[in-house]
Design a protein around this motif. Structure first.
Motif, PDB file in Angstrom:
ATOM      1  N   UNK A   1       0.831  -1.198   0.000  1.00  0.00           N
ATOM      2  CA  UNK A   1       0.000   0.000   0.000  1.00  0.00           C
ATOM      3  C   UNK A   1       0.869   1.253   0.000  1.00  0.00           C
ATOM      4  N   UNK A   2       2.129   1.129   0.419  1.00  0.00           N
ATOM      5  CA  UNK A   2       3.034   2.274   0.451  1.00  0.00           C
ATOM      6  C   UNK A   2       4.052   2.165  -0.682  1.00  0.00           C
ATOM      7  N   UNK A   3       4.403   3.288  -1.308  1.00  0.00           N
ATOM      8  CA  UNK A   3       5.439   3.251  -2.348  1.00  0.00           C
ATOM      9  C   UNK A   3       6.760   2.766  -1.760  1.00  0.00           C
ATOM     10  N   UNK A   4       7.543   2.069  -2.562  1.00  0.00           N
ATOM     11  CA  UNK A   4       8.820   1.536  -2.105  1.00  0.00           C
ATOM     12  C   UNK A   4       9.932   2.575  -2.167  1.00  0.00           C
ATOM     13  N   UNK A   5       9.827   3.509  -3.103  1.00  0.00           N
ATOM     14  CA  UNK A   5      10.876   4.512  -3.261  1.00  0.00           C
ATOM     15  C   UNK A   5      10.303   5.800  -3.845  1.00  0.00           C
ATOM     16  N   UNK A   6      11.129   6.848  -3.806  1.00  0.00           N
ATOM     17  CA  UNK A   6      10.696   8.138  -4.325  1.00  0.00           C
ATOM     18  C   UNK A   6      10.454   8.097  -5.829  1.00  0.00           C
TER      19      UNK A   6
END
Length: 263
Positions: free
Chosen positions: A79-84
């Motif tokens: 659910x959260x992005x892994x990187x910018x």
């Protein structure tokens, strides 16, 4: 952060908080002290530069189950992005805000870790068979505040710069900005300064209005706290509140509990 950073991030994570049965059924000025130290021959310039903590060290410093009474802790997932690289703001000055809302480092560093902390409310649906689960059961299961917590650490004065970037971004992006994340676009309609908790060495809080695909605007709160050279971010959502536009408050106990682990 599809649809709104709450709508996708929350939907999956909030569902994960339900029982397996429910899931199946739902399918400055310089201070006098500083001057005294300088006069005594001890200046800030003589102190060794701060060294960033590693990602592994940050993972151990994240809140764990039992650290904050009344809350459940879960590891970050898809659910959260892994990187910018997965989060793009259409205005460079707004990028630190987008990162903070995604559990990513608002400043320049590779040391980053995140998890979720959710209110631990007993659900009456947990003991029911799928056929007996009502719409009220499902609605009540989503009436919990979920906070996405991110930790990042910096060399030298990088943490101070990260806080300043967020503070500057709140002012520069008051008229809103766009975010592209994980294949979806999100329109932030406004950004406003919020009341920070005062935790840590310094803190900044802000709220954003997010367009819900033309179905109104949802409001979300974020706070960024610095403790030494480590920065923590808190982004709180309540899935049941999305249609009301009412923002979920960032739980003070979570902010204070995380700050205490970083000291």
């Amino acid at each position: 952060m599809k649809r709104s950073s709450g709508a996708r991030l929350c939907a999956t994570a909030a569902l994960g908080a339900l029982s397996l049965t429910l899931l199946t059924g739902c399918s400055d000025e310089g201070s006098d002290d500083a001057k005294d130290k300088d006069s005594a021959g001890t200046s800030s310039s003589s102190a060794p530069a701060a060294k960033a903590r590693t990602t592994a060290e940050l993972e151990k410093l994240l809140l764990a189950q039992g650290d904050v009474k009344g809350y459940k802790v879960a590891a970050a997932d898809d659910t959260l992005p892994k990187s910018k690289s997965e989060v793009k703001a259409d205005k460079a000055e707004c990028a630190p805000l987008a990162y903070a809302m995604s559990g990513l480092a608002p400043g320049e560093t590779e040391a980053n870790a995140s998890n979720t902390v959710t209110e631990d409310k007993a659900s009456g649906a947990a003991s029911k068979s799928p056929g007996d689960i009502s719409e009220d059961d499902i609605e009540n299961a989503f009436k919990v505040n979920m906070t996405f917590v991110g930790l990042s650490s910096y060399d030298g004065d990088g943490a101070e710069k990260a806080l300043k970037a967020v503070s500057d971004g709140v002012k520069a992006c008051s008229g809103g900005f766009g975010i592209a994340a994980q294949g979806e676009k999100q329109k932030i309609t406004k950004v406003a300064e919020g009341k920070a908790s005062g935790a840590g060495d310094e803190s900044v809080a802000f709220s954003v209005g997010s367009d819900m695909d033309g179905q109104g605007t949802a409001t979300f709160n974020t706070e960024v706290v610095r403790v030494g050279n480590t920065v923590s971010t808190y982004y709180t959502v309540n899935f049941a509140n999305l249609e009301t536009g009412k923002a979920a408050e960032i739980p003070t106990a979570v902010v204070q509990g995380q700050a205490a682990k970083l000291k």
